[in-house]
Design an enzyme around this catalytic site. Sequence first.
Site, PDB file in Angstrom:
ATOM      1  N   ASN A 283       0.848  -1.186   0.000  1.00  0.00           N
ATOM      2  CA  ASN A 283       0.000   0.000   0.000  1.00  0.00           C
ATOM      3  C   ASN A 283       0.887   1.239   0.000  1.00  0.00           C
ATOM      4  OD1 ASN A 283       0.577   0.750   2.865  1.00  0.00           O
ATOM      5  ND2 ASN A 283      -0.459  -1.195   3.261  1.00  0.00           N
TER       6      ASN A 283
ATOM      7  N   LYS B  49       8.987 -17.414 -10.037  1.00  0.00           N
ATOM      8  CA  LYS B  49       8.323 -16.291 -10.687  1.00  0.00           C
ATOM      9  C   LYS B  49       7.222 -16.795 -11.614  1.00  0.00           C
ATOM     10  CE  LYS B  49       9.153 -12.458 -13.862  1.00  0.00           C
ATOM     11  NZ  LYS B  49      10.139 -11.773 -14.719  1.00  0.00           N
TER      12      LYS B  49
ATOM     13  N   PRO C  14      -3.374 -12.076   9.995  1.00  0.00           N
ATOM     14  CA  PRO C  14      -3.764 -11.937  11.406  1.00  0.00           C
ATOM     15  C   PRO C  14      -4.125 -10.491  11.717  1.00  0.00           C
ATOM     16  CG  PRO C  14      -1.389 -12.231  11.203  1.00  0.00           C
ATOM     17  CD  PRO C  14      -1.972 -12.515   9.854  1.00  0.00           C
ATOM     18  N   ASP C  15      -5.095 -10.305  12.593  1.00  0.00           N
ATOM     19  CA  ASP C  15      -5.524  -8.976  13.023  1.00  0.00           C
ATOM     20  C   ASP C  15      -4.660  -8.580  14.220  1.00  0.00           C
ATOM     21  OD1 ASP C  15      -6.829  -6.733  14.111  1.00  0.00           O
ATOM     22  OD2 ASP C  15      -8.752  -7.384  13.283  1.00  0.00           O
ATOM     23  N   ILE C  16      -3.606  -7.813  13.969  1.00  0.00           N
ATOM     24  CA  ILE C  16      -2.626  -7.512  15.010  1.00  0.00           C
ATOM     25  C   ILE C  16      -3.223  -6.646  16.104  1.00  0.00           C
ATOM     26  CG2 ILE C  16      -0.349  -6.517  15.452  1.00  0.00           C
ATOM     27  CD1 ILE C  16       0.330  -7.080  12.507  1.00  0.00           C
TER      28      ILE C  16
ATOM     29  N   PHE D  88      -5.217   2.787  14.525  1.00  0.00           N
ATOM     30  CA  PHE D  88      -5.399   3.765  13.454  1.00  0.00           C
ATOM     31  C   PHE D  88      -6.410   3.217  12.454  1.00  0.00           C
ATOM     32  CE2 PHE D  88      -1.914   6.075  15.091  1.00  0.00           C
ATOM     33  CZ  PHE D  88      -1.823   7.291  14.423  1.00  0.00           C
TER      34      PHE D  88
ATOM     35  N   LYS E 273     -14.992   0.462  13.917  1.00  0.00           N
ATOM     36  CA  LYS E 273     -13.714  -0.255  14.091  1.00  0.00           C
ATOM     37  C   LYS E 273     -13.247  -0.170  15.532  1.00  0.00           C
ATOM     38  CE  LYS E 273      -8.983  -0.546  12.319  1.00  0.00           C
ATOM     39  NZ  LYS E 273      -8.010  -0.073  11.294  1.00  0.00           N
TER      40      LYS E 273
ATOM     41  N   LYS F  72     -12.578  -3.704  17.380  1.00  0.00           N
ATOM     42  CA  LYS F  72     -11.218  -4.109  17.713  1.00  0.00           C
ATOM     43  C   LYS F  72     -10.981  -4.208  19.214  1.00  0.00           C
ATOM     44  CE  LYS F  72      -9.744  -3.994  13.375  1.00  0.00           C
ATOM     45  NZ  LYS F  72      -9.214  -5.133  12.624  1.00  0.00           N
TER      46      LYS F  72
END
Length: 397
Positions: free
Chosen positions: A208, A286, A303-305, A323, A337, A341
Site C-alpha cells: 500500500n 516467478k 492476522p488482526d494484530i 489507526f 472499528k 477491535k
Amino acid sequence: MLAGKRILLIIGGGIAAYKSLDLIRRLRERGATVVPVMTEAATQFVTPMAVTALAGEPVHRDLFDLGTEAEMGHIQLSRSADLLVVAPATAHLMARMAQGLADDLATTLLLATDTPVLAAPAMNVRMWEHPATQRNLAALVQDGVSFVGPNDGDMACGEYGPGRMAEPLEIVDAITARLADGPLKGKRVLVTSGPTHEPIDPVRYIANRSSGAQGTAIASALAALGADVVFVTGPADVPPPTGVSVVRVETAQQMHDAVHEALPCDAAVFAAAVADWKVDGAGDSKIKKVAGQLPTLSFTENPDILASVAQMDTGRPRLVVGFAAETDDVLANATAKHARKGCDWLLANDVRPETGIMGGGENAVHLVTGDGVEDWPRMAKAEVARKLAARMAEALA
C-alpha cells in the site's frame, strides 16, 4: 542533558570499534563520564591506550583482576552507571548477551546489571539478516535492551545493506533520549509503522502507499518524553528514529509475531498500514507471462494484530491505540472499528488521494475514544505525534 551522567561503554570486537573513539569524545563534550570496557577482540581494532586517553578513565578488560575483583568490581561497575552502552555490538556479542553468558568482563557486566542497556549493532549484512541474529535481537528486545541502528551503507567487507553501526552523533542522540527524564520515563511503549509487503512470488508483492512517516514521528515523540520504545516497522520510505529499538519486518505475519515477542509493554500504538489479505500459497518461482492467459490469485486473511493485542485476556497493555485509514464515511467506519477491535483509542484519517495525507507531511485525525470523537485540525505529522504522545503520557501517569 548528559552532564553528570555516567556511561559504561562496552566496546565489542569489530571494525566499527574505531567509531567508539569519536563516541567517547562526543559524550565527554556533553559532560558525561565515560567508563570504558573492552573485549579482548576489541583490542585488535583500537588500542586500550587510545581509549584511556580519550575517556580519561582506565580501560577495564579483565574479569579476574585481583585488585578490583576483591571488591566485586564487576558488580560495582555495572550498577554505578546511568546507562550501559554496547558499541559496536557484534553478532557474537549479541548472541552471548541473548544467551545470558558471562564468560568475560563485558558479558558479566551485562548479566549482573539492573541498569538500562543500549546497543549499537555492527556486522556484515548477511550476519545481520541471518535468522539466528534476528532471534537474538527479538530476545534482547524482550529483555528490555534498546537499540540504535544498524544503518544501511557500505561496509568494510565491500557489501552494502543493513549492518553498518550508527554514527557517533546518532548514538549520542539515542543515549540522550534513553536518559531523558520525561513523563514517560520507565514506560515501555510498542509502536508499529509502515506498510507490509505480501509476496505473490519471489519478485512481486502486494503493498500500500503508506510511507511510515506518521508512525516514525510517533515513536520519536514518545522517546523524547522518556519512553523505552520498541519500533516494529515494515519497509517504510523514511528512516527509523534514533533512540528506539528497531525491529524490521516485511509481512503482516512477521509483524504480528514481532509485536507479540515484544510484549509486555505499558502502551501500544498500531500506526502500521497492515495488509488485510495475503496471497494464498505464494509461489516459490516467478509466475511467467503466457500469451492470452491471466494468472488467478486467491487470498486469505492476515492476522488482526490490533485486535489480537487489544483483546488479550492477560498481559494487555494499559493503553492500546489503533489507526483507521478511511476513504468513505470516515467517522462511522472508525467508530465501528473502535468498538470491533476493542482498543482504547483510535485515530481516524481521510486518506483519499486529494487529501495528500498518505505519503504526505501532514495529517488530519479524529480521536475516537469511549467518550466520543475529538476532531484535531490538520497539522504536520510531527505535531500530531507530539500531541498524541502528550495525551498518552497523561493517560499513563
